[in-house]
Design an enzyme around this catalytic site. Structure first.
Site, PDB file in Angstrom:
ATOM      1  N   GLU A 144       4.734  79.027  20.774  1.00  0.00           N
ATOM      2  CA  GLU A 144       5.588  78.619  19.648  1.00  0.00           C
ATOM      3  C   GLU A 144       5.072  79.219  18.337  1.00  0.00           C
ATOM      4  OE1 GLU A 144       6.413  74.369  19.156  1.00  0.00           O
ATOM      5  OE2 GLU A 144       6.650  74.742  17.009  1.00  0.00           O
ATOM      6  N   CYS A 213       8.249  67.308  15.913  1.00  0.00           N
ATOM      7  CA  CYS A 213       9.558  66.854  16.400  1.00  0.00           C
ATOM      8  C   CYS A 213       9.547  65.371  16.779  1.00  0.00           C
ATOM      9  CB  CYS A 213       9.991  67.707  17.586  1.00  0.00           C
ATOM     10  SG  CYS A 213       9.127  67.309  19.099  1.00  0.00           S
TER      11      CYS A 213
HETATM   12  S1  SF4 Z   1      12.057  68.353  21.385  1.00  0.00           S
HETATM   13 FE1  SF4 Z   1      10.010  68.785  20.567  1.00  0.00          FE
HETATM   14  S2  SF4 Z   1       8.619  68.882  22.326  1.00  0.00           S
HETATM   15 FE2  SF4 Z   1      10.726  69.044  23.068  1.00  0.00          FE
HETATM   16  S3  SF4 Z   1      11.058  71.242  23.237  1.00  0.00           S
HETATM   17 FE3  SF4 Z   1      11.852  70.580  21.245  1.00  0.00          FE
HETATM   18  S4  SF4 Z   1      10.181  70.882  19.826  1.00  0.00           S
HETATM   19 FE4  SF4 Z   1       9.296  70.979  21.896  1.00  0.00          FE
END
Ligand code: SF4
Length: 328
Positions: A144, A213
């Protein structure tokens, strides 16, 4: 069988009691569900092989089961043949150069980047366009982070991963700076690094909305609450999964002396759990629930378990499929 023999056998079967607290929410997040759905739907629509650049999500169980269905995992686009085979980008996102390469080679690219990672990409681009140098708080080498750094020209962003690195930055206090973060950081670690940045650079621009997130935040909060009241915590997830690693750290910080990250039931070091009488179980955002169930079964074979669920909050997030698949 003689009665006394029956009693001896029963005595041998007595299992120690174990209270298991299942943390909720745990396991798959909306971004992971979307990425796995994208691969499975591409397989259904276009047949095998479907190429996926990097692990679609950081979980060996998920990757192995997709490989068995005809997915070919590649490290770089150069490994994908020219032609009409789908090439899917993982939930972690990719650098602009990767998208441009796919375009130049006219590959059938399907972008399964989580929308919450894309949001961070856009923030970084907006800051850059407004003349700000971007500080990305994240873990070096994580896909990422490579993807987010790769949204900007070389030198336009600096990666920092600790308070020490924030303290060592050599910008003037009034420099045009902004920060963004990896989506799966420890909420506490990020807060401390951001506090250092704000103290050193009071005019630094922050994200309009938190970059860590919802899934990371919620899973950390759920395990933090449970960890404070149990003897041990098991986090189901892969070593390569950043959010799973953070869950284990959060449990430790909450005061749990035995917090273990395990890929599956077979990897559990059982003697470490012999004296445990209360256990919290959670799972990283890329770990399927079947692995949690296997672990509960494995504990039930060794302990007299009483399972309860402790819900820190409800989740209802759903992301639409990547555009290429919606249109198909
Ligand atoms: S919701 Fe959060 S943990 Fe899940 S893929 Fe998206 S950024 Fe990654």
């Amino acid at each position: 069988m003689a009665p006394q023999e029956c009693g001896a056998e029963d005595a041998m079967k007595v299992k120690p009691p174990l209270r298991i607290v299942l943390c909720a929410p745990r396991g798959f997040c909306a971004g992971v569900v979307r990425a796995i759905d994208a691969v499975e739907i591409a397989l259904r629509l276009y047949g095998a092989p479907v190429y996926v650049r990097h692990d679609i999500v950081h979980n060996e169980h998920v990757v192995d089961s997709l490989r068995a269905k005809g997915v070919v995992f590649i490290k770089e686009l150069a490994e994908a043949p020219a032609g009409d085979r789908p090439v899917i980008f993982s939930a972690h996102g990719v650098a602009k150069a990767v998208q441009e390469e796919a375009k130049a080679r006219r590959l059938f690219a399907i972008d399964a980047t989580c929308p919450l990672v894309t949001k961070v990409h856009r923030e970084a681009l907006v800051h850059h366009k407004r003349g700000r140098h971007v500080l990305l708080i994240g873990h070096p080498g994580h896909p990422e982070v490579i993807g987010t750094m790769g949204q900007l020209p070389a030198g336009a962003a600096t990666l920092i991963s600790s308070i020490d690195e924030a303290e060592a930055l050599e910008f003037a206090p009034g420099a045009a700076l902004a920060y963004v973060t990896q989506t799966t950081l420890s909420v506490e670690d990020a807060r401390e690094i951001v506090a250092a940045l704000k103290r050193r650079f009071p005019s630094i621009q922050a994200p309009p909305l938190e970059d860590i997130c919802y899934a990371t935040t919620n899973r950390q909060e759920a395990v933090r609450r449970a960890a404070a009241e149990v003897d041990a915590v098991i986090v189901v997830g892969s070593e390569t999964s950043s959010n799973s690693q953070r869950l284990r750290e959060v449990a430790e910080r909450a005061g749990c002396a035995l917090a273990v990250l395990t890929a599956n039931a077979a990897a559990i070091d059982w003697p470490r759990f012999s004296g445990v009488r209360s256990l919290a179980v959670t799972a990283g955002a890329s770990a399927p629930e079947i692995l949690v169930e296997e672990i509960l079964d494995a504990f039930a074979q060794r302990f007299d378990v009483a399972v309860e669920t402790q819900a820190a909050m409800e989740e209802s997030m759903v992301f639409p499929l990547p555009r290429a698949l919606r249109e198909a």
